[in-house]
Structure formats: C-alpha cells, structure tokens
Design a protein around this motif. Structure first.
Motif, PDB file in Angstrom:
ATOM      1  N   ILE A 248      -8.687   3.127   6.115  1.00 31.70           N
ATOM      2  CA  ILE A 248      -8.410   1.730   5.791  1.00 31.70           C
ATOM      3  C   ILE A 248      -7.024   1.387   6.328  1.00 31.70           C
ATOM      4  CG2 ILE A 248      -8.359   0.008   3.960  1.00 31.70           C
ATOM      5  CD1 ILE A 248     -11.027   1.616   4.306  1.00 31.70           C
ATOM      6  N   GLU A 249      -6.923   0.243   7.001  1.00 26.08           N
ATOM      7  CA  GLU A 249      -5.639  -0.151   7.580  1.00 26.08           C
ATOM      8  C   GLU A 249      -5.565  -1.669   7.666  1.00 26.08           C
ATOM      9  OE1 GLU A 249      -5.820   1.828  11.343  1.00 26.08           O
ATOM     10  OE2 GLU A 249      -7.017   0.246  12.284  1.00 26.08           O
ATOM     11  N   TRP A 250      -4.373  -2.158   7.898  1.00 27.82           N
ATOM     12  CA  TRP A 250      -4.200  -3.590   8.127  1.00 27.82           C
ATOM     13  C   TRP A 250      -4.712  -3.926   9.525  1.00 27.82           C
ATOM     14  CZ3 TRP A 250      -3.382  -6.651   4.225  1.00 27.82           C
ATOM     15  CH2 TRP A 250      -2.636  -6.234   3.124  1.00 27.82           C
ATOM     16  N   ALA A 251      -5.535  -4.956   9.611  1.00 31.99           N
ATOM     17  CA  ALA A 251      -6.037  -5.404  10.913  1.00 31.99           C
ATOM     18  C   ALA A 251      -5.002  -6.265  11.626  1.00 31.99           C
ATOM     19  CB  ALA A 251      -7.336  -6.185  10.735  1.00 31.99           C
ATOM     20  N   LEU A 252      -4.063  -6.803  10.859  1.00 31.91           N
ATOM     21  CA  LEU A 252      -2.945  -7.568  11.409  1.00 31.91           C
ATOM     22  C   LEU A 252      -1.771  -7.436  10.442  1.00 31.91           C
ATOM     23  CD1 LEU A 252      -2.980 -10.295   9.467  1.00 31.91           C
ATOM     24  CD2 LEU A 252      -4.790 -10.986  11.026  1.00 31.91           C
ATOM     25  N   ASP A 253      -0.594  -7.769  10.913  1.00 26.79           N
ATOM     26  CA  ASP A 253       0.593  -7.634  10.066  1.00 26.79           C
ATOM     27  C   ASP A 253       0.529  -8.671   8.941  1.00 26.79           C
ATOM     28  OD1 ASP A 253       3.210  -7.959   8.931  1.00 26.79           O
ATOM     29  OD2 ASP A 253       4.049  -6.936  10.665  1.00 26.79           O
ATOM     30  N   PRO A 254       0.358  -8.233   7.693  1.00 20.13           N
ATOM     31  CA  PRO A 254       0.167  -9.204   6.609  1.00 20.13           C
ATOM     32  C   PRO A 254       1.425 -10.018   6.309  1.00 20.13           C
ATOM     33  CG  PRO A 254       0.432  -6.999   5.706  1.00 20.13           C
ATOM     34  CD  PRO A 254       0.346  -6.843   7.199  1.00 20.13           C
ATOM     35  N   PHE A 255       2.583  -9.427   6.549  1.00 23.07           N
ATOM     36  CA  PHE A 255       3.828 -10.135   6.248  1.00 23.07           C
ATOM     37  C   PHE A 255       4.059 -11.278   7.244  1.00 23.07           C
ATOM     38  CE2 PHE A 255       4.320  -5.991   4.272  1.00 23.07           C
ATOM     39  CZ  PHE A 255       4.778  -6.345   3.015  1.00 23.07           C
TER      40      PHE A 255
ATOM     41  N   ILE B 112       1.277 -14.127   6.333  1.00 24.64           N
ATOM     42  CA  ILE B 112       1.485 -15.048   5.208  1.00 24.64           C
ATOM     43  C   ILE B 112       2.610 -16.046   5.478  1.00 24.64           C
ATOM     44  CG2 ILE B 112       0.592 -13.384   3.525  1.00 24.64           C
ATOM     45  CD1 ILE B 112       3.480 -12.955   2.583  1.00 24.64           C
ATOM     46  N   GLU B 113       3.370 -15.831   6.542  1.00 24.19           N
ATOM     47  CA  GLU B 113       4.393 -16.802   6.923  1.00 24.19           C
ATOM     48  C   GLU B 113       3.874 -17.781   7.979  1.00 24.19           C
ATOM     49  OE1 GLU B 113       7.249 -17.147   5.447  1.00 24.19           O
ATOM     50  OE2 GLU B 113       6.965 -15.386   4.165  1.00 24.19           O
ATOM     51  N   SER B 114       2.623 -17.617   8.374  1.00 28.64           N
ATOM     52  CA  SER B 114       2.071 -18.438   9.461  1.00 28.64           C
ATOM     53  C   SER B 114       1.552 -19.780   8.954  1.00 28.64           C
ATOM     54  CB  SER B 114       0.930 -17.683  10.146  1.00 28.64           C
ATOM     55  OG  SER B 114      -0.187 -17.577   9.279  1.00 28.64           O
ATOM     56  N   ASP B 115       1.419 -20.711   9.879  1.00 25.65           N
ATOM     57  CA  ASP B 115       0.842 -22.018   9.543  1.00 25.65           C
ATOM     58  C   ASP B 115      -0.612 -21.873   9.110  1.00 25.65           C
ATOM     59  OD1 ASP B 115       3.221 -23.256  10.184  1.00 25.65           O
ATOM     60  OD2 ASP B 115       2.614 -23.745  12.245  1.00 25.65           O
ATOM     61  N   GLU B 116      -1.308 -20.912   9.723  1.00 25.50           N
ATOM     62  CA  GLU B 116      -2.720 -20.715   9.393  1.00 25.50           C
ATOM     63  C   GLU B 116      -2.885 -20.302   7.926  1.00 25.50           C
ATOM     64  OE1 GLU B 116      -2.325 -20.292  13.790  1.00 25.50           O
ATOM     65  OE2 GLU B 116      -1.217 -19.505  12.057  1.00 25.50           O
ATOM     66  N   PHE B 117      -2.033 -19.392   7.485  1.00 22.43           N
ATOM     67  CA  PHE B 117      -2.121 -18.968   6.086  1.00 22.43           C
ATOM     68  C   PHE B 117      -1.751 -20.130   5.163  1.00 22.43           C
ATOM     69  CE2 PHE B 117      -0.512 -17.347   2.098  1.00 22.43           C
ATOM     70  CZ  PHE B 117      -1.436 -16.367   1.761  1.00 22.43           C
TER      71      PHE B 117
ATOM     72  N   GLY C 101     -11.611 -18.549   3.138  1.00 25.59           N
ATOM     73  CA  GLY C 101     -10.567 -19.326   3.795  1.00 25.59           C
ATOM     74  C   GLY C 101      -9.619 -18.463   4.602  1.00 25.59           C
ATOM     75  N   LEU C 102      -9.261 -17.306   4.072  1.00 22.99           N
ATOM     76  CA  LEU C 102      -8.313 -16.443   4.782  1.00 22.99           C
ATOM     77  C   LEU C 102      -8.979 -15.693   5.935  1.00 22.99           C
ATOM     78  CD1 LEU C 102      -6.004 -15.081   1.938  1.00 22.99           C
ATOM     79  CD2 LEU C 102      -5.621 -16.947   3.544  1.00 22.99           C
ATOM     80  N   LYS C 103     -10.278 -15.463   5.847  1.00 28.19           N
ATOM     81  CA  LYS C 103     -10.976 -14.885   7.001  1.00 28.19           C
ATOM     82  C   LYS C 103     -10.892 -15.827   8.198  1.00 28.19           C
ATOM     83  CE  LYS C 103     -14.429 -11.855   4.827  1.00 28.19           C
ATOM     84  NZ  LYS C 103     -15.878 -11.668   4.522  1.00 28.19           N
ATOM     85  N   LEU C 104     -11.146 -17.108   7.952  1.00 29.11           N
ATOM     86  CA  LEU C 104     -11.072 -18.098   9.032  1.00 29.11           C
ATOM     87  C   LEU C 104      -9.634 -18.247   9.529  1.00 29.11           C
ATOM     88  CD1 LEU C 104     -13.461 -20.810   7.524  1.00 29.11           C
ATOM     89  CD2 LEU C 104     -13.965 -19.202   9.385  1.00 29.11           C
TER      90      LEU C 104
ATOM     91  N   ARG D 247      -5.069 -14.777  14.906  1.00 28.15           N
ATOM     92  CA  ARG D 247      -5.180 -13.827  16.015  1.00 28.15           C
ATOM     93  C   ARG D 247      -5.274 -14.574  17.349  1.00 28.15           C
ATOM     94  NH1 ARG D 247      -9.074 -11.335  12.702  1.00 28.15           N
ATOM     95  NH2 ARG D 247      -8.361  -9.426  11.690  1.00 28.15           N
ATOM     96  N   ALA D 248      -6.033 -15.653  17.338  1.00 29.64           N
ATOM     97  CA  ALA D 248      -6.192 -16.429  18.574  1.00 29.64           C
ATOM     98  C   ALA D 248      -4.845 -16.982  19.036  1.00 29.64           C
ATOM     99  CB  ALA D 248      -7.187 -17.560  18.355  1.00 29.64           C
TER     100      ALA D 248
END
Length: 483
Positions: free
Chosen positions: A420-427, A430-435, A469-472, A478-479
């Motif tokens: 199990i691992e992070w697929a992207l940097d979570p920190f 959560i600072e992104s506009d998408e989140f 919502g967070l999956k989308l 990533r894009a």
C-alpha cells in the motif's frame, strides 16, 4: 541485562507447584517494597498506575494498620502484589534473592496501584523524617512521575529505612510511620530455572497470566494489545516520522499521553482497507464500515487487534512473549497511516475556507457552540488542531472532517507487489485547487444533514460523497501535474 539483586522475606509462606511454575505465597514486611521499587518499574504490567480513589483507599488502610491498636487488616483487604522472575535464589528464613531479566515480561505483573500507594506512603514518611514537605500529589500522580521523584529522593528514603531499624519507637512518637504492616505477595518462579525449555514455557505463560489477572480490573483492549506488542510496529513508524508527536500518543492506560491511540488505529483502517486481508479468499477480518473511523473507534481497535493477532500477520518474537509484525503488506499500510494525523490537521485548518466558498461557516450552530466567548476578539484565545496542536482560526467539529480524511483513500493504491502506498503526494494534493473545490462540494452534505456534525460523521453517504469527489479531484490533479 539483569537488574541489581534484592532480598525479600516472606512470612508464613508456602510453595505450590503448578506445571512448570512454582508459586510462592506469603506476607512481606512493607519495607521490602522500597527495594522492589528501586529496581522495578511497571513494564511487565499492562497498565500504568495513577493516584486516585483506589490508591487513596489503599493508603487509608495502611494508616489504619500503622496508627490503630486493633488487628492489622491490610493483608486481608489488599490482594497485594504479583511478582515474577526467572532469576532467584532461595535463602534461609523465608528469604528469596531476586533479580529480573526481561523487564517487559518479568517484574510486577499485577498490583501496580498497591505498589504506587505503598511507594507514595514510604516517600511521604521519608520526606517528613527528613524535615521536607511531602511531594505534591500532582507531582507523583502518574507512576512515571512518581518514580522520578522517588529516584531523586533515594538517599532520604535509605536514611528513613535505617532509622526504622535503629529507632522505631522514636519515629512513632513523632508521628512518623514505621512501615509496621505486611503486604500480600505472590511470587512466580520457574520450576526448573536451569532448563531452557522450562524457562521458555514460564515466560510464555506470564503474558497469559498477566492478561487474566488484569482482566479482573477491566483492562482495556488497547492496553492488552500494547502488552502483546501489537502496536510496536505502528509506534516505531510514528517515532521514525516524528519523535515529538510519538511521545504524545497514549498506547497504555494512564501512561500520560494526550493522544488516544484508538483514533490513530481508526484512521489506519483507511489504508488497511486496501489490503488483501479484508476481502476475497485471503480475508481475515471484517472491514469496519467507513463511518466507524468516527463513531466506532472501539470496534476499529478490536478488528485491528484481531488482524494483528492472526499468524499470517504477526508471529511470536524470539522470546515467545510478544507478537512481531511480519506481513509487509500491513506494514506498508501502516506507513501510509502515519501521515494521516497531520493531513487531518491540515484539512481542519482549511475547512472553514472550503465551506465559505458557498456558505457562512461561522453561522453553523455546532461551530458557534465550540467558539470561545471572548468579547475581545483582538486578544481572543487561539484554537488548536486535534493532533499536532497547530493554531487555527476556527474550531471544526470532528464529524465534518472524518469523511474528507477518509476520502484521501482516493490517493492510495495497492501496487503490483501488494504494497500500500500513496499514489500521489497527499500534502501537495490537499493544497491544490482541485482538492479545495472537491472539499467545497462535499460541504453540501453538511447542509443536507441539517448542519449536524453527528449526522455527517455517522452517515454513510458523507463518506461515499467525499471519496467520489476526491477520486475525481485526484484525476484532475494528476492531469494538471502532467501538463
């Protein structure tokens, strides 16, 4: 490495053989407790003791025996102390020479509150004899605090014990206790201490005995799990990640930690839910429902312990006394889990901003109930996040946060090696506009739940909405990163 040797004397003692264990039962003069406290802590006892109504009652019983003229009833009122060691020598006149090896197994298995109460009584009398004030209760309320004070006053204690031997009557006339009472003691010893097989059986039996004895004291599941070593890998990961934070975690009853380990275990089920051990043919335990991380932390803990006790996941260590995690998949999930408390706090800090994108956070009744009543807003007290104690502008009900943190499951994956691992940097995420946009959309659940944190935190829809919502959002993030 063994402790220093001590000698205790048991009056009216008798020995009983039970399998590979010898049990010695007798009454020990109270002054020997000082020697025991000098060399032992409570590592072998799954709970840490603290002062309270139980220890107050014990001290009153001691004082009644010390000051009264009637029968001395303390040995009949108290179950005393259970001590185990594999290193001993029988001496004459009911005396035993003891030293202790593996202190996580040997030592005081039961009777920690008796030990603390008697130790505090001895310390108080020693300081009175030395002409010093008795230690303040708050300075010795936890065993660890008491032991620090005890060690700092060892010379006063030794002088006091010598005075009891030399001038007991003089002490009594001054109103100073003379330790004229006995302590019930059970001593567990291996039947054949020179036999390696007997020693192995002895040590493996001690954990079971300790667990059973403390069951009678309503020992918590978490404390038992800690005693079995089922949190050791999780602890080590927190210590590696952030030693300061790790010291604040309470893994054991009354150990002084401010962060309840149950909440960390509950969060750990977010990455653990991706392991093969909760689904399909390899399934070991039933996966807790998502809302359990908020409203069912006890059940999350029980299932964690069931998982960790399974032989596929953990095995006995070289001493055979505790479990060691050997499954790399579970270990990888726990490595992800140690990031979640800080992520929780960062989301907590920003949550009012998410809500205010399409609402007025400060008008929520549950939020108003958490706000300080200071009229002087300029000098108002700050608010702090639940785990790392970071300052923030507004308090946030936990029920609003847990579904969003659960939604971070969208950022995790099980790789081709079943890690199990992070697929992207979570920190960064959560600072992104998408989140931020996804979190703002999630706030619609709060409105649909009548702004009630309990309904949000306990509602299955809250978690599915946050995860979707967070999956989308993760896909869009990533894009953007790839452009």
């Amino acid at each position: 490495m063994a402790t220093d040797a001590i000698i205790i004397r048991l009056k009216q003692s008798n020995e009983q053989e039970v399998g590979d264990i010898t049990r010695v039962v007798g009454l020990m003069p109270a002054r020997h407790m000082a020697d025991i406290i000098n060399v032992l802590d409570l590592e072998a006892n799954p709970r840490n003791s603290r002062l309270g109504s139980v220890t107050d009652d014990i001290e009153r019983s001691i004082e009644n025996d010390e000051n009264g003229t009637g029968q001395k009833l303390f040995p009949l009122k108290s179950k005393g102390v259970l001590i185990a060691t594999s290193r001993f020598t029988r001496l004459d006149r009911g005396r035993y020479k003891l030293s202790f090896g593996d202190l996580s197994v040997e030592g005081i298995l039961d009777g920690g509150h008796n030990t603390l109460a008697i130790g505090r009584y001895i310390l108080d009398q020693a300081e009175t004899f030395a002409g010093k004030p008795k230690p303040r209760k708050r300075d010795v309320s936890l065993w660890a605090d008491f032991k620090k004070v005890w060690n700092s006053e060892r010379s006063d204690i030794a002088t006091y014990l010598d005075a009891i031997s030399d001038s007991r009557d003089a002490l009594k006339s001054e109103g100073i206790g003379t330790l004229n009472f006995d302590v019930p003691v059970e001593l567990l010893l291996p039947l054949k201490p020179e036999d390696p097989e007997c020693l192995e059986t002895f040590h493996s039996s001690l954990l079971e005995i300790c667990d059973a004895r403390n069951n009678n004291a309503q020992l918590t599941a978490g404390t038992k799990g800690n005693k079995e070593g089922l949190f050791d890998s999780f602890k080590a990961l927190f210590e590696e990640k952030d030693p300061v934070f790790a010291k604040k975690i309470s893994w054991k009853t009354n150990d002084g930690g401010t962060i309840d380990s149950r909440s960390l275990v509950a969060l750990a089920w977010i990455p653990l839910s991706l392991t093969t051990w909760v689904e399909g043919s390899d399934k070991i335990v039933e996966l807790p429902k998502p809302m359990s991380i908020y409203s069912g932390k006890g059940s999350c803990l029980e299932r964690y312990l069931d998982l960790m006790r399974d032989p596929h996941i953990s095995s006995a260590n070289t001493n055979g006394n505790e479990k060691e995690l050997h499954d790399l998949q579970v270990l990888s999930a726990l490595k992800v889990a140690v990031d979640l408390p800080k992520l929780f706090d960062l989301i907590y800090i920003n949550f009012p901003d998410y809500y205010n994108k399409d609402g007025s956070y400060g008008k929520i009744t549950a939020v108003k109930g958490m706000q300080h009543k200071d009229k002087d807003k300029k000098n108002a007290k700050p608010y702090y996040t639940p785990y790392y104690g970071m300052t923030c502008n507004q308090p946030v009900p936990d029920g609003f946060i847990y579904p969003l943190v659960y939604g971070l499951r969208a950022c995790m994956k099980r790789n081709k090696n079943d890690r199990i691992e992070w697929a992207l940097d979570p920190f960064d995420f959560i600072e992104s506009d998408e989140f931020s946009s996804a979190a703002a959309d999630y706030c619609g659940v709060i409105r649909q739940s009548d702004y009630d944190p309990q309904k949000v935190g306990k509602g299955s829809f809250s978690y599915s909405a946050a995860l979707t919502g967070l999956k989308l959002a993760a896909i869009d993030y990533r894009a953007d990163c790839e452009q």
